[in-house]
Design an enzyme around this catalytic site. Structure first.
Site: not given
Ligand SMILES: Cc1cc2nc3c(=O)[nH]c(=O)nc-3n(C[C@H](O)[C@H](O)[C@H](O)COP(=O)(O)OP(=O)(O)OC[C@H]3O[C@@H](n4cnc5c(N)ncnc54)[C@H](O)[C@@H]3O)c2cc1C
Length: 302
Positions: A175, A224, A294
């Site tokens: 992660r 998580s 996380e």
């Molecule tokens: C219902 C649910 C289920 C989930 N299941 C999983 C799972 O199975 N496995 C898992 O790993 N995660 C899971 N997650 C967590 C989440 O979906 C992941 O971590 C996802 O990859 C985050 O992406 P995001 O675009 O929403 O990131 P954000 O929450 O918007 O950002 C997360 C991080 O990424 C950085 N970031 C985002 N975009 C960029 C960019 N373009 N450049 C630089 N930095 C950037 C942000 O600054 C921040 O530090 C789950 C979440 C939910 C709500």
């Protein structure tokens, strides 16, 4: 704030919003205002903006789809940058390689791969974020993560310089990665293996079903809350420590998966954060394990 807001407004027009409420950009549906919210229309506009603010020492946060980010009630005293639809193209580069904009949703990428008979991206169909977020978090599930399919990224540093970074130059861990925090990922190249559409679709369905059975859906959560520990999953530690029924106001723990914390309607960000700290303390006392977050928490404490 050290920035000349009216000058920025003149230069960047509707791409720049002052005092934007951030709640709608987080899956918790919580968060205060951002002093400056910037949604670039193009790479060039983003570079220009970064060059404009570089000297001013402002806090800059990047938001993806907000599915892993809790935004504090006091909001962000600084700048929030969110890449929008202009950064979400998905293109086939070679028969097994696709190039995706950082704002493309994981699910869309998985479907695009399926439609082009590219396997190994099925797991992305059950991660609700953007590709930029998935790379930053090295997201994955059911034994796969994005490091296994990533060939390279294009990113912009805080000075507006664009660079390409190959996957082998990036250190991936559980992660997370060592990509500098202030880099903005613009796009990525992903490589899969050619397979049959039917097999890929079946695999996607299987994974989505597995998720449905083990995790709550249709709720305000960021997935998580804590990382799994080397020896034990975070949910097991939370359960063993008797925290499953803990709550603070409307900040609750999912009955289906106790590492998922929920805004059950009227929670504040501070309620979620207090609940996180309460569970962390209890798990430390009961098991000696110091749970690591996380989810990301951004914004000012007051
Ligand atoms: C219902 C649910 C289920 C989930 N299941 C999983 C799972 O199975 N496995 C898992 O790993 N995660 C899971 N997650 C967590 C989440 O979906 C992941 O971590 C996802 O990859 C985050 O992406 P995001 O675009 O929403 O990131 P954000 O929450 O918007 O950002 C997360 C991080 O990424 C950085 N970031 C985002 N975009 C960029 C960019 N373009 N450049 C630089 N930095 C950037 C942000 O600054 C921040 O530090 C789950 C979440 C939910 C709500």
């Amino acid at each position: 704030m050290n920035l000349d807001i009216s000058l920025l407004q003149k230069k960047f027009g509707k791409s720049l919003i002052i005092n934007e409420s951030l709640a709608k950009y987080s899956w918790f549906n919580l968060g205060g205002l951002a002093d400056i919210f910037f949604k670039p229309e193009s790479k060039d506009q983003l570079k220009k903006f970064l060059r404009e603010i570089i000297e001013k020492n402002e806090q800059v946060y990047i938001l993806g789809a907000g599915s892993n980010t809790l935004i504090r009630d006091s909001g962000v005293k600084g700048v929030v940058i969110k890449l929008g639809s202009k950064f979400s193209d998905i293109k086939l580069i070679e028969k097994d390689i696709i190039e995706v904009g950082a704002a493309a949703l994981d699910r869309q990428v998985s479907d695009f791969a399926k439609n082009n008979c590219i396997s190994k991206m099925e797991f992305l169909s059950c991660i609700p974020g953007s590709i930029g977020g998935a790379i930053t978090m090295n997201s994955g599930c059911y034994g796969s993560d994005i490091s296994e399919i990533l060939l390279s990224i294009k990113a912009i540093d805080e000075q507006g310089q664009e660079k390409e970074i190959k996957s082998h130059e990036i250190e991936f861990y559980y992660r997370g990665t060592n990509i500098p925090k202030n880099y903005i990922i613009l796009s990525a190249r992903l490589k899969g293996i050619i397979s049959s559409r039917e097999l890929i679709e079946n695999e996607q369905k299987k994974l989505i079903q597995r998720k449905k059975e083990s995790q709550p859906s249709q709720i305000k959560t960021c997935g998580s809350t804590f990382k799994n520990n080397n020896n034990k999953k975070a949910w097991m530690l939370i359960k063993e420590s008797g925290c499953e029924k803990f709550y603070i106001g409307d900040a609750k723990i999912s009955e289906k998966h106790c590492n998922f914390f929920i805004n059950n309607g009227k929670a504040k960000s501070s309620d979620i954060e207090k609940l996180i700290n309460k569970v962390k303390r209890e798990v430390q006392t009961k098991t000696g394990v110091d749970l690591e977050l996380e989810i990301k928490i951004i914004g000012n404490e007051k």
